[in-house]
Design an enzyme around this catalytic site. Structure first.
Site, PDB file in Angstrom:
ATOM      1  CG  ASN A  19      -2.076  -1.026   0.949  1.00  0.00           C
ATOM      2  OD1 ASN A  19      -2.982  -0.782   0.151  1.00  0.00           O
ATOM      3  ND2 ASN A  19      -1.996  -2.179   1.597  1.00  0.00           N
ATOM      4  CG  LEU A  98      -1.217   3.861  16.656  1.00  0.00           C
ATOM      5  CD1 LEU A  98      -1.520   4.744  15.457  1.00  0.00           C
ATOM      6  CD2 LEU A  98       0.208   4.102  17.158  1.00  0.00           C
ATOM      7  CG  HIS A 114      -9.875  -3.131   8.551  1.00  0.00           C
ATOM      8  ND1 HIS A 114      -8.916  -3.922   9.160  1.00  0.00           N
ATOM      9  CD2 HIS A 114     -11.053  -3.798   8.685  1.00  0.00           C
ATOM     10  CE1 HIS A 114      -9.485  -5.006   9.642  1.00  0.00           C
ATOM     11  NE2 HIS A 114     -10.778  -4.962   9.374  1.00  0.00           N
TER      12      HIS A 114
END
Ligand code: GRF
Length: 200
Positions: A19, A98, A114
């Site tokens: 990506n 995170l 996602h």
């Protein structure tokens, strides 16, 4: 200073970086008007770092110390990422939760990708779980999404873009993964174009 400077994107990675490559290629071809200012990995020796180096993008490898508290690690990550003054922080295959220590420092600026549709299969192995649902429950379709990350909820937050991906009756993890990843690579650029265009 230019009236409309190119938006600065810091990319967080943990693995292969396909990506990241899609983003670098889109910038290279002029399809995305932005700059990748840094690639930060939480793992050493990942291919994503090689991709960044090949593109001349600064890289940082920030591996958690043994027993390091999440808030301590995230504070180090904030300091590292903030140095590059990003407009956006893109989680592109970043495989680590995170905390608000990090997220509160970049409000409305953290973007996640996602490999499932909103509300479906949050967390790891989303593609495998979609295939299992297809085989056991007759699910015909999964998808991908890009969303903002306002808080610690996993793979959840204001949706920027989604794309559906058909599940075929003869799909294997490999064939479905290939289709999902191709959809991700395209959707990520669509989403980043929208975000960059809308950034004030
Ligand atoms: C992608 O499927 C992403 O959605 C997920 O991890 C994978 C990373 O792939 N969170 P890559 O490292 O970009 O090739």
């Amino acid at each position: 200073m230019k009236a409309n400077p190119r938006r600065r994107i810091a990319v967080l990675v943990s693995g292969t970086g396909s990506n990241l490559q899609a983003v670098l290629d889109a910038i290279g071809s002029g399809a995305l008007d932005a700059t990748v200012v840094a690639v930060v990995s939480n793992r050493a020796d990942v291919y994503a770092l090689e991709r960044a180096e090949a593109a001349g993008v600064p890289t940082v490898c920030l591996v958690p110390g043994p027993g390091e508290a999440r808030s301590d690690y995230d504070a180090r990550l904030v300091a590292t990422v903030a140095e590059f003054e990003p407009d956006f922080v893109l989680l592109a295959g970043w495989m680590r939760l995170l905390s608000m220590t990090f997220l509160s420092r970049f409000p409305n600026r953290v973007i996640n990708l996602h490999p499932a549709l909103p509300g479906q299969f949050p967390g790891t192995h989303a593609i495998e779980r979609a295939l299992e649902a297809a085989q056991r429950l007759g699910l015909h379709r999964t998808g991908v999404m890009v969303h903002f990350v306002p808080d610690e909820n996993v793979d959840d937050g204001p949706v920027i873009a989604t794309a559906e991906v058909d599940i075929h009756s003869d799909d294997t993890v490999e064939t479905l993964s290939a289709r999902v990843h191709a959809a991700e690579h395209a959707l990520l650029i669509t989403a980043l174009r929208a975000v960059v265009a809308g950034a004030g």
